[in-house]
Scaffold this active site. Structure first.
Site, short mmCIF file in Angstrom:
data_model
loop_
_atom_site.label_atom_id
_atom_site.label_comp_id
_atom_site.label_asym_id
_atom_site.label_seq_id
_atom_site.Cartn_x
_atom_site.Cartn_y
_atom_site.Cartn_z
N GLN A 75 -10.59 7.25 -6.47
CA GLN A 75 -11.24 7.86 -5.31
C GLN A 75 -12.59 8.43 -5.75
OE1 GLN A 75 -10.54 7.76 -2.19
NE2 GLN A 75 -8.45 6.92 -2.24
N CYS A 83 -12.99 -27.44 9.40
CA CYS A 83 -11.76 -26.70 9.10
C CYS A 83 -10.56 -27.62 9.32
CB CYS A 83 -11.66 -25.47 9.99
SG CYS A 83 -10.12 -24.55 9.80
N ASP A 142 0.86 -1.17 0.00
CA ASP A 142 0.00 0.00 0.00
C ASP A 142 0.91 1.23 0.00
OD1 ASP A 142 -2.15 1.63 0.09
OD2 ASP A 142 -2.84 1.01 2.07
N SER A 143 0.40 2.33 -0.56
CA SER A 143 1.24 3.51 -0.76
C SER A 143 1.48 4.28 0.53
CB SER A 143 0.58 4.44 -1.76
OG SER A 143 -0.66 4.89 -1.23
N GLY A 144 0.62 4.09 1.50
CA GLY A 144 0.73 4.87 2.73
C GLY A 144 -0.24 6.04 2.77
N GLY A 145 -0.91 6.30 1.66
CA GLY A 145 -1.85 7.41 1.62
C GLY A 145 -2.91 7.28 2.70
N PHE A 146 -3.52 6.11 2.78
CA PHE A 146 -4.57 5.90 3.78
C PHE A 146 -4.05 6.14 5.19
CE2 PHE A 146 -6.76 3.16 6.80
CZ PHE A 146 -8.07 3.53 6.61
N ASP A 203 -7.91 -7.03 0.52
CA ASP A 203 -7.07 -7.17 1.72
C ASP A 203 -7.85 -6.61 2.88
OD1 ASP A 203 -6.45 -4.20 0.95
OD2 ASP A 203 -5.73 -4.46 3.00
N CYS A 238 -8.10 -26.48 14.68
CA CYS A 238 -9.33 -27.27 14.55
C CYS A 238 -9.05 -28.77 14.51
CB CYS A 238 -10.12 -26.83 13.32
SG CYS A 238 -10.85 -25.18 13.54
N GLY A 283 -10.71 4.31 -0.67
CA GLY A 283 -11.64 5.21 0.01
C GLY A 283 -13.00 4.62 0.27
N ASP A 322 -2.22 8.30 -2.97
CA ASP A 322 -3.51 8.92 -3.26
C ASP A 322 -3.95 9.79 -2.09
OD1 ASP A 322 -3.87 6.75 -1.58
OD2 ASP A 322 -5.83 6.24 -2.36
N CYS A 349 -7.37 -26.49 9.81
CA CYS A 349 -6.22 -25.79 10.40
C CYS A 349 -5.74 -26.56 11.64
CB CYS A 349 -6.55 -24.33 10.74
SG CYS A 349 -7.39 -24.10 12.32
N HIS A 377 -6.39 -19.91 12.48
CA HIS A 377 -7.72 -20.35 12.07
C HIS A 377 -8.40 -19.32 11.17
CE1 HIS A 377 -11.72 -21.99 12.00
NE2 HIS A 377 -12.15 -20.76 12.29
#
Lengths: 372, 372
Positions: free
Chosen positions: B185, B301, B89-93, B262, B306, B212, B143, B303, B332
Site C-alpha cells: 500500500q 476476432c 482477493d482478501s476482501g480488504g478492498f 485482474d 464475431c 490501492g 490489507d 469468438c 467477446h
C-alpha cells in the site's frame, strides 16, 4: 416441406418433417425465440441440445429490429446465426393479447406497438410479407384469436374472420421453401371448431394448427378439446397445438395425435428459478432447502448444469442474481423438454404413452400460454 | 506454486506460474468471478476462451453462500465446476469500498454486510481461514486499502497496519497447495510504498501485489507509480497489479514489469453494451449507427459472436434487453482481453511492446477499478 407419419399407436403418431433447413422428428417441441433468440441462449447451445426447429414471432420482429434490417440481413436464419428450421407465429395472438386498443375490421387489425405506442395495421397480406422477409420455414396465417371465456357471438365472428383471412393469406406469394399452416379457432365450442377445421382442411395448407387454447381454460378442458379435435385433422399433414404446454400437456396432447408444440414455459420458468426433473418433479431452486444440497438438479440429466454443478451452486447464483443462473436453468429446462419429446416418441413406438403420462400428470398445473 | 521468468525485455518479462490446478503464462489477465462465477459466463466458456486462472472474492463468498456451504462443497473449484486456478482477493478492498461504516482497529475491521446489514469482523486470521475453505491457489493477505486521495497520515497508518496484518497472515496455517501474496500500500507516495515493499519482500510471500491503485487517480500517475515500483519488487516472484485495468493500462504496466492483472472492465462493460476491438476502438453496441451494420464486432476476432453474428443482431439483442446480448458481449470482451495478453507476451518476446502500447494508448480512459 414434407411430412411422413412413421408410426401410429391409437391416435398418437411418430413422424418426420423435412424442411429446407433440417429434419424434425415429431412429436416435436419448438423452443420459443420471440425476438429472434431463445432467451438466455446462444444459437449453438440450442443446437447442441438437439433442437431442430425454433419459433420466431412476426409481431415482435416486425416492430424490432424491423423489416429493413431483416431484409438487409437476408432473413432471420442468417441474422440469428441459426441454421436449422424456424416457424414464425403470425402475430395474431400478440396483437390481441398485448394491445388493449387493437381494433378489428374485415381488412385487418389496427394496434399500437407495446414498445413505443406507434400505430400499425396488420393485414393477412402484410403478415405474409413479414414472414417472407423473415424467411421462416413454416409461416402461420394471421388469425383472430379471442381471449377465453368469450361469448358465442365473439367466437363465431373470430372463426368467420380467421377463415376469410386464411383465404387471403394462402393467395399471397411466399418464398419457395416456405410452408404455410392454417389455424383453427372456435374456443371450447367443438362444433364451431370442426366447422372451421373442415373449411381449412379443404384448402392447400401444409399443416393445420389449433389456436386459441391454453389461454386460461382448465387443462382438462384443453386436453378434451384436443382429443376431440386432433383426430379430425387431416392425418397426412402435421398438427400443431400452439402455445402448449406443461410436460403433462405435451404427453396428453401427443396422445391425442398432436405433432408439434411450442411454449415459453421452459425458458420463462428458468428465469423464475423453476426447473423440471425426469421424475415429474418441479423444483424452485431459490428454496432454502437447496442451500447446502450438493446433488445435481437431476442426476439422470446430461445437461451441462447437471453434469458439473450442484443445486447449492445454482441456488447461490440465483440468490446472488447472477445471469449465469438463468442461463444454466434455461439450458436444463430446454434439455428436459427435448428429452421429454424423445421419451414421448419412444413411448408411442413402444405403446407405453399412458405410463409416461402418469409420471407427469400429477404435477401442479401452472400459468403457461403462448408467448407474450 | 512455482514461478519462472522465461524472457525479459527492459523491465517487462514473460513467465510461467504453475499451480496445483494449471499452468499460467504471464503477463496474465484474470477474469473476475466475484461470486464464484464470471458474470454471464459458464465455467466451460471461460475455459474455452483459454483462461487459466480466475478471481474469486473472499468478502462476497464469505457472506454468500458462506463458509458452511463452501466447506460442504469441498471448496470453490468443485462448487463452481472450475478446474483451473483461482486467486482470491482478501476482501480488504470490498470492506473499505462497500461499507460506509467499517471500523478499523489493530485487531481487524468491523463492517456491515452490503446484503443484509449483518455485522461482521474481519481479522487477518479469519480472512486466511476463509481462503483456506475456498481452497484458492493464490490467497491474498488482508490489507487496509484507503481511498485516494488520502492524507499522508492515513496512508502511513494503512501501511503500518497492513504490514502488521501481513505478519499475522503469513503465520496462519493454509492448505498445502495455497500460495500467499503480500500487498503493497502507500497510495501515490513512492517512498512510503518502497518502505512497505522492503518489509514485505523480506517475508516469505510467494508473490507481491500492488494494491490501492486504480482507485480514482489519473492513469498517467498510476502508470508512473508502476514504472517506479514494479522494478523494485523481487524479480523472482510474480508481481500482481490489483484491479487494473484498461487495455492501455495492461500494455503500459506489463511494460513496467507487472506479471498479473485482474479487472471487472471486460465483463462490466459488456453488460453496458461496450466492446473492444483489436484496432484499439471502443464501441457501444446500442449506438444507432449499428442498427443495420451487418459486419461483426471485430472481423479479426475468433469468438463465437464475431464468427457468427453481426453488430446489427447484437444491437437488436441489447435493445430488446435479451440476456443473450450480455452473454455474447461478455464472451467477446473476455476473448479480447485474453487475446491482448497473448499479444503483450508476444510483443515482449519480440521487443515490440511500444508499438502495441501506441495502438491502445489513444483510447478514452474510463472508470475502471477493482470489483465492487
Amino acid at each position: 416441406m414434407s411430412f411422413t407419419v412413421e408410426h401410429q399407436s391409437g391416435q398418437a403418431r411418430v413422424g418426420r418433417i423435412v424442411t429446407a433447413h433440417s429434419v424434425i422428428e415429431t412429436p416435436v417441441f419448438m423452443p420459443v425465440g420471440t425476438n429472434g433468440v431463445v432467451k438466455a441462449m446462444m444459437a449453438e447451445q440450442v443446437a447442441s441440445l438437439g433442437a431442430q426447429i425454433i419459433l420466431g414471432n412476426s409481431y415482435h420482429l416486425y416492430l424490432r429490429p424491423g423489416l429493413e434490417v431483416l431484409r438487409e440481413a437476408g432473413g432471420l436464419h442468417r441474422f440469428a446465426g441459426w441454421e436449422r428450421s424456424i416457424l414464425t407465429d403470425s402475430g395474431g395472438f400478440q396483437v390481441f393479447s398485448l394491445q388493449k386498443l387493437s381494433r378489428l375490421s374485415e381488412e385487418g387489425v389496427a394496434f399500437q406497438s407495446h414498445i413505443d405506442g406507434s400505430r400499425h395495421f396488420f393485414t393477412p397480406e402484410l403478415v405474409m410479407e413479414i414472414q417472407g422477409v423473415i424467411g421462416s420455414d413454416i409461416a402461420m396465417v394471421l388469425d383472430d384469436c379471442p381471449a377465453l371465456p368469450a361469448t358465442p357471438e365473439r367466437l363465431a365472428a373470430s372463426v368467420t374472420r380467421s377463415l376469410a383471412w386464411a383465404e387471403r393469406a394462402i393467395r399471397c406469394e411466399r418464398p419457395a421453401h416456405q410452408a404455410l399452416f392454417g389455424i383453427v379457432q372456435g374456443g371450447l365450442d367443438l362444433s364451431l371448431r370442426l366447422r372451421h377445421l373442415e373449411a381449412l382442411a379443404a384448402m392447400p395448407f401444409d399443416g393445420l394448427a389449433i389456436g386459441g387454447l391454453s389461454v386460461g381454460e382448465p387443462p382438462a378442458e384443453m386436453h378434451a378439446m384436443c382429443r376431440a379435435l386432433a383426430p379430425q385433422m387431416p392425418a397426412e399433414r402435421p398438427r400443431y397445438l400452439m402455445g402448449v404446454g406443461t410436460p403433462w400437456d405435451l404427453v396428453a396432447c401427443a396422445g391425442a395425435g398432436v405433432d408439434m408444440f411450442d411454449c415459453v414455459l421452459p425458458t420463462r420458468n428458468a428465469r423464475m428459478g423453476t426447473v423440471y426433473t425426469r421424475d415429474g418433479e418441479r423444483i424452485n431452486i431459490r428454496n432454502a432447502v437447496h442451500r447446502g444440497a450438493m446433488a445435481p438438479l437431476d442426476s439422470r440429466c446430461d445437461c451441462y448444469a447437471c453434469r458439473h454443478l450442484s443445486r447449492a451452486y445454482l441456488r447461490h447464483l440465483f440468490v446472488a442474481k447472477e445471469i449465469t443462473g438463468v442461463v444454466l436453468l434455461t439450458l436444463h429446462n430446454l434439455s428436459f423438454y427435448l428429452w421429454l419429446m424423445g421419451e414421448i416418441r419412444r413411448a408411442i413406438r413402444g405403446g407405453t404413452l399412458a405410463e409416461l403420462e402418469a409420471r407427469f400428470a400429477p404435477q401442479q398445473r401452472e400459468g403457461e400460454g403462448q408467448d407474450g
